[in-house]
Design a protein around this motif. Structure first.
Motif, PDB file in Angstrom:
ATOM      1  N   PRO A 112       0.841  -1.207   0.000  1.00  0.00           N
ATOM      2  CA  PRO A 112       0.000   0.000   0.000  1.00  0.00           C
ATOM      3  C   PRO A 112       0.870   1.248   0.000  1.00  0.00           C
ATOM      4  N   GLY A 113       0.386   2.302  -0.632  1.00  0.00           N
ATOM      5  CA  GLY A 113       1.147   3.545  -0.682  1.00  0.00           C
ATOM      6  C   GLY A 113       0.878   4.470   0.484  1.00  0.00           C
ATOM      7  N   TRP A 114       0.216   3.997   1.496  1.00  0.00           N
ATOM      8  CA  TRP A 114      -0.127   4.788   2.677  1.00  0.00           C
ATOM      9  C   TRP A 114       0.063   3.947   3.932  1.00  0.00           C
ATOM     10  N   HIS A 123       8.662   1.537   1.787  1.00  0.00           N
ATOM     11  CA  HIS A 123       8.901   0.225   1.186  1.00  0.00           C
ATOM     12  C   HIS A 123      10.283   0.213   0.550  1.00  0.00           C
ATOM     13  N   HIS A 124      10.982  -0.888   0.722  1.00  0.00           N
ATOM     14  CA  HIS A 124      12.268  -1.108   0.070  1.00  0.00           C
ATOM     15  C   HIS A 124      12.371  -2.608  -0.139  1.00  0.00           C
ATOM     16  N   LEU A 131      14.257  -3.936  -7.622  1.00  0.00           N
ATOM     17  CA  LEU A 131      14.080  -3.244  -6.350  1.00  0.00           C
ATOM     18  C   LEU A 131      12.856  -2.356  -6.465  1.00  0.00           C
ATOM     19  N   VAL A 132      11.937  -2.484  -5.501  1.00  0.00           N
ATOM     20  CA  VAL A 132      10.721  -1.662  -5.485  1.00  0.00           C
ATOM     21  C   VAL A 132      10.771  -0.776  -4.249  1.00  0.00           C
ATOM     22  N   ARG A 133      10.695   0.524  -4.457  1.00  0.00           N
ATOM     23  CA  ARG A 133      10.705   1.468  -3.342  1.00  0.00           C
ATOM     24  C   ARG A 133       9.675   2.561  -3.592  1.00  0.00           C
ATOM     25  N   ASN A 134       9.445   3.382  -2.578  1.00  0.00           N
ATOM     26  CA  ASN A 134       8.419   4.423  -2.721  1.00  0.00           C
ATOM     27  C   ASN A 134       8.888   5.740  -2.126  1.00  0.00           C
ATOM     28  N   SER A 151       1.779   7.387  -2.528  1.00  0.00           N
ATOM     29  CA  SER A 151       3.191   7.175  -2.846  1.00  0.00           C
ATOM     30  C   SER A 151       3.446   7.231  -4.338  1.00  0.00           C
ATOM     31  N   ILE A 152       4.627   7.706  -4.676  1.00  0.00           N
ATOM     32  CA  ILE A 152       5.215   7.454  -5.985  1.00  0.00           C
ATOM     33  C   ILE A 152       6.056   6.202  -5.827  1.00  0.00           C
ATOM     34  N   PHE A 153       5.825   5.204  -6.674  1.00  0.00           N
ATOM     35  CA  PHE A 153       6.610   3.973  -6.605  1.00  0.00           C
ATOM     36  C   PHE A 153       7.672   3.976  -7.691  1.00  0.00           C
ATOM     37  N   VAL A 154       8.847   3.491  -7.337  1.00  0.00           N
ATOM     38  CA  VAL A 154       9.972   3.411  -8.261  1.00  0.00           C
ATOM     39  C   VAL A 154      10.400   1.949  -8.375  1.00  0.00           C
ATOM     40  N   PHE A 155      10.576   1.506  -9.608  1.00  0.00           N
ATOM     41  CA  PHE A 155      10.957   0.126  -9.892  1.00  0.00           C
ATOM     42  C   PHE A 155      12.314   0.152 -10.591  1.00  0.00           C
ATOM     43  N   GLU A 156      13.317  -0.393  -9.921  1.00  0.00           N
ATOM     44  CA  GLU A 156      14.659  -0.427 -10.479  1.00  0.00           C
ATOM     45  C   GLU A 156      14.913  -1.832 -11.009  1.00  0.00           C
ATOM     46  N   VAL A 157      14.980  -1.953 -12.336  1.00  0.00           N
ATOM     47  CA  VAL A 157      15.070  -3.264 -12.958  1.00  0.00           C
ATOM     48  C   VAL A 157      15.858  -3.149 -14.255  1.00  0.00           C
ATOM     49  N   ALA A 158      16.753  -4.097 -14.484  1.00  0.00           N
ATOM     50  CA  ALA A 158      17.551  -4.165 -15.707  1.00  0.00           C
ATOM     51  C   ALA A 158      18.277  -2.851 -15.996  1.00  0.00           C
TER      52      ALA A 158
END
Length: 269
Positions: A112-114, A123-124, A131-134, A151-158
């Motif tokens: 959840p973003g809240w 989230h980490h 890697l998924v973080r917010n 939340s703004i979610f950020v997905f770090e992949v490849a």
């Protein structure tokens, strides 16, 4: 003895034919009276270093890594006619079109973003290849403001940094911009009022400087058109009627580009 050798060869040939993978090239060949259609599917495998982004609906996207991770943004509980169970879902609670009170219990990671009112959440989630973080943001709530309510979610992949701005209600401050870091791809709401107004969203995107922007969360074509017109001085516009795209760090466009995707619910092949 010779008879036994011939029989062994025949049996080996039959077994080999049965184990043989069907030919994709033969299936696509033109056969008189028969039309073969090969549709790209979200189930198709990805090459190493590639990421696939499929626009499902509203603010929901499916993000997939080459090693089989499936992540859905702003998960509402319905993905389409599919038995896909994502590995990760993210949610925001500005409106019920961005979350569900009853996520599938088979989903390993529900983010959840809240958090508790006004406190936000952090989230980490390190999944190895992703890697998924917010970054928490404020939202309008009952005529006021709920601090850190989304939340703004950020997905770090490849090697890519993919940001989903969610139901953003205000321009990020300097600390939030810093926490977001570099973004190569951004999904941005362009409805023009329910989230950010178009001029403010354009200012946010121009500061983020992502090479790829994917519009989402529009209700009328005119709001999308207004956004595209306003961004066309600095961004190339690509609108090919597709619902998904595949990219890698090496194949990012050389010029900032808006890639318009058409929402389509998932359907198993």
């Amino acid at each position: 003895m010779r008879f036994l050798v011939v029989l062994w060869v025949m049996l080996a040939t039959v077994a080999s034919a049965q184990d043989r993978r069907p030919s994709h090239c033969i299936a696509l060949a033109q056969v008189p009276g028969i039309e073969f259609l090969h549709k790209a599917s979200f189930r198709d495998p990805l090459a190493v270093h590639d990421v696939r982004i499929s626009y499902i609906s509203h603010a929901s996207f499916l993000i997939q890594s080459h090693d089989g991770l499936d992540v859905v943004t702003d998960y509402t509980g319905f993905l389409g006619v599919t038995n896909l169970v994502p590995d990760v879902v993210t949610m925001n609670h500005a409106h019920n079109t961005h979350w569900t009170t009853n996520p599938d219990p088979a989903i390993p990671h529900v983010l959840p973003g809240w958090g508790d009112y006004g406190l936000g959440i952090e989230h980490h989630l390190d999944l190895g290849s992703m890697l998924v973080r917010n970054v928490s943001t404020d939202i309008r709530s009952f005529g006021g403001v709920e601090e850190k309510g989304n939340s703004i979610f950020v997905f770090e992949v490849a090697g890519l940094c993919i940001g989903h701005l969610g139901h953003l209600h205000h321009e990020p401050n300097d600390a939030q911009y810093a926490a977001l870091g570099r973004l190569d791809v951004v999904m941005a709401a362009v409805d023009g009022g329910m989230s950010l107004d178009v001029p403010t969203m354009m200012r946010v995107l121009k500061r983020l400087k992502a090479q790829v922007v994917i519009p989402m969360h529009w209700f009328e074509e005119w709001t999308l058109s207004a956004f595209l017109t306003g961004m066309s001085d600095e961004y190339l516009i690509e609108n090919e009627g597709r619902s998904s795209l595949t990219m890698s760090l090496r194949t990012l466009p050389s010029s900032p580009t808006i890639k318009v995707l058409s929402p389509r619910y998932l359907q198993d092949p």
